[in-house]
Write a protein that holds these residues in place. Structure first.
Motif, PDB file in Angstrom:
ATOM      1  N   ASP A  13      -9.963 -28.273   0.400  1.00 53.33           N
ATOM      2  CA  ASP A  13      -9.894 -29.548  -0.317  1.00 53.33           C
ATOM      3  C   ASP A  13     -10.436 -30.690   0.542  1.00 53.33           C
ATOM      4  O   ASP A  13     -11.166 -31.555   0.059  1.00 53.33           O
ATOM      5  CB  ASP A  13      -8.455 -29.863  -0.733  1.00 53.33           C
ATOM      6  N   HIS A  16     -14.199 -30.932   0.597  1.00 55.49           N
ATOM      7  CA  HIS A  16     -14.818 -31.075  -0.719  1.00 55.49           C
ATOM      8  C   HIS A  16     -16.120 -31.879  -0.653  1.00 55.49           C
ATOM      9  O   HIS A  16     -17.114 -31.523  -1.307  1.00 55.49           O
ATOM     10  CB  HIS A  16     -13.842 -31.721  -1.709  1.00 55.49           C
ATOM     11  N   GLY A  19     -19.297 -29.941  -0.015  1.00 59.51           N
ATOM     12  CA  GLY A  19     -19.810 -29.191  -1.151  1.00 59.51           C
ATOM     13  C   GLY A  19     -19.929 -27.707  -0.907  1.00 59.51           C
ATOM     14  O   GLY A  19     -20.431 -27.270   0.122  1.00 59.51           O
ATOM     15  N   ARG A  34     -20.298 -21.690   3.626  1.00 61.33           N
ATOM     16  CA  ARG A  34     -21.069 -22.612   2.790  1.00 61.33           C
ATOM     17  C   ARG A  34     -22.444 -21.986   2.647  1.00 61.33           C
ATOM     18  O   ARG A  34     -23.058 -21.592   3.641  1.00 61.33           O
ATOM     19  CB  ARG A  34     -21.172 -23.978   3.452  1.00 61.33           C
TER      20      ARG A  34
END
Length: 133
Positions: A13, A16, A19, A34
């Protein structure tokens, strides 16, 4: 994604703004990814981020330590992941800065062309300074 760790959910979170961060269970902890590239890990509810010559000085300056484990041979093995400062867990903007630098380290470790750039940058104190939380 359903995680059984509230800590990992909290970390994701906080990231965030970066991304597309996800977590996968691995070896009793979680890898943070990621774009399919691992840039962090969580073990025993401690966040570790990928380091290289460019961002390692920020971790050293913050007094952080590397992730280590004991190999079956009895030797201690140091991984290229260092504990993230705990104040990042309360500051999403700082977390995104540090996580983005860790992602950059992960990208550089995959690109053999960047190895020479890393050495040159470390000699001149390269890398952008991180925002302190």
């Amino acid at each position: 994604m359903t995680l059984d760790s509230g800590f990992v959910e909290h970390v994701i979170d906080l990231m965030h703004g970066l991304g597309g961060v996800s977590a996968r269970r691995m070896f009793g902890g979680y890898g943070l990814y990621r774009r399919g590239i691992m840039f962090g890990l969580v073990f025993d509810d401690v966040l570790y981020l990928k380091v290289d010559q460019i961002n390692r000085p920020d971790f050293v300056a913050a007094g952080m330590e590397p992730f280590t484990y004991e190999h079956a041979s009895g030797k201690s093995v140091e991984m290229p992941y260092w504990q993230a400062p705990t104040d990042l867990l309360e500051d999403p903007a700082a977390m995104v800065d540090w996580a983005d630098q860790a992602f950059g380290a992960a990208l550089r470790s995959r690109d053999p062309r960047a190895r020479g750039q890393r050495r040159r940058a470390s000699r001149r104190g390269g890398g952008r300074p991180l925002r302190r939380a």
